[in-house]
Design a protein around this motif. Structure first.
Motif, short mmCIF file in Angstrom:
data_model
loop_
_atom_site.label_atom_id
_atom_site.label_comp_id
_atom_site.label_asym_id
_atom_site.label_seq_id
_atom_site.Cartn_x
_atom_site.Cartn_y
_atom_site.Cartn_z
N ARG A 1 0.84 -1.19 0.00
CA ARG A 1 0.00 0.00 0.00
C ARG A 1 0.88 1.24 0.00
O ARG A 1 1.85 1.30 0.76
CB ARG A 1 -0.90 0.02 1.22
CG ARG A 1 -1.84 1.21 1.29
CD ARG A 1 -2.49 1.27 2.66
NE ARG A 1 -3.50 2.32 2.79
CZ ARG A 1 -3.22 3.59 3.07
NH1 ARG A 1 -1.98 3.98 3.25
NH2 ARG A 1 -4.20 4.48 3.16
N GLY B 1 -2.64 8.08 2.02
CA GLY B 1 -3.94 7.42 2.04
C GLY B 1 -4.92 8.01 1.08
O GLY B 1 -4.53 8.54 0.05
N SER C 1 -7.31 8.37 -1.85
CA SER C 1 -7.51 7.72 -3.14
C SER C 1 -6.34 6.85 -3.55
O SER C 1 -6.44 6.07 -4.49
CB SER C 1 -7.77 8.77 -4.21
OG SER C 1 -6.66 9.63 -4.33
N GLY D 1 -4.86 4.77 -1.46
CA GLY D 1 -4.66 3.82 -0.39
C GLY D 1 -5.07 2.40 -0.68
O GLY D 1 -5.16 1.59 0.24
N ASN D 2 -5.36 2.06 -1.93
CA ASN D 2 -5.79 0.69 -2.19
C ASN D 2 -4.60 -0.26 -2.11
O ASN D 2 -3.45 0.12 -2.26
CB ASN D 2 -6.44 0.57 -3.56
CG ASN D 2 -5.50 0.96 -4.68
OD1 ASN D 2 -5.23 2.13 -4.86
ND2 ASN D 2 -4.98 -0.01 -5.41
N LEU D 3 -4.91 -1.52 -1.85
CA LEU D 3 -3.90 -2.55 -1.72
C LEU D 3 -3.60 -3.18 -3.07
O LEU D 3 -4.50 -3.40 -3.87
CB LEU D 3 -4.37 -3.63 -0.75
CG LEU D 3 -4.59 -3.19 0.70
CD1 LEU D 3 -5.24 -4.32 1.49
CD2 LEU D 3 -3.28 -2.78 1.33
#
Lengths: 111, 117
Positions: B95, B99, B101, B103-105
């Motif tokens: 990640r 954070g 937008s 913050g996706n994995l």
């Protein structure tokens, strides 16, 4: 337990029909995510939300739309389901730190 | 773009022994987070352990520990005293530090761990 539920948990639908999956959280988290899981691909991001009515596309967004009218609910819609959308769908919430916690998943089969 | 690679599709370990799952990643950023998730047959994704890239100390959670080698972009998971309940798919995830937008994995493809009694 991050208080995340998904509905339905299982669904079988026919090609061309619309489908809506629901994710519900009880802890007022701002960030929510939809992923799909397919064999050999791990999990991939479809769409995400960073607040009510604030959403954006992820890696595999084609054929999907989302809506978030309330903090606690994040909806994923397949406007016209195709067989390639047969998958397991996970919703996740992002905490104020940096972790993500996942719902139990929805297995969708498009015939 | 960042990528995560798990080079071991399947691993096996004897109960009570130790096993190490490998993960490498590619990024040009200096600050980020790394995670290991466990997915048992129930399909639930369970967060096992996390590591902040700016911390040199390796994270530990009970029987689970990581070996974080930032220069080598390596993030392996060690499971000590393996138990039957550890049998699952394990996913490594990356990640970005910032954070919102971003913050996706980003997940690897997973390693299936079997535990033999």
């Amino acid at each position: 337990d991050a208080g995340i539920t998904q509905s339905p948990r299982h669904k079988v639908t026919e090609t061309g029909t619309p489908v809506t999956l629901r994710c519900h959280q009880t802890e007022n988290h701002r960030y929510m995510y939809w992923y799909r899981q397919d064999p050999g691909h791990g999990l991939r991001l479809i769409h995400y939300s960073y607040g009510v009515k604030d959403t954006d596309k992820g890696e595999v967004s084609d054929g999907y739309s989302v809506s978030r009218s309330k903090t606690e609910d994040f909806l994923l819609t397949l406007e016209s389901a195709t067989s390639s959308q047969t998958s397991v769908y996970f919703c996740a919430i992002g905490t104020s730190g940096y972790e993500q916690y996942f719902g139990p998943g929805t297995r969708l089969t498009v015939t | 773009a960042q990528t995560v690679t798990q080079s071991q599709p399947e691993m096996s370990v004897q109960e009570a022994e130790t096993v190490t799952l490998s993960c490498t990643y590619d990024t040009s950023e200096s600050d980020y987070y790394l995670f290991w998730y466990k997915q048992p047959p129930s399909r639930q994704m369970i967060l096992v352990i996390r590591q902040e890239a700016y911390k040199q100390q390796n994270a530990t959670e009970n029987r689970f520990s990581v070996n974080f080698q930032k220069a080598a972009k390596s993030f392996s998971l060690k499971i000590s005293d393996s138990q039957l309940g550890d049998a699952a798919m394990y996913f490594c995830a990356y990640r970005r530090f910032y954070g919102g937008s971003q913050g996706n994995l980003i997940f690897g493809k997973g390693t299936k761990l079997s535990v033999k009694p």
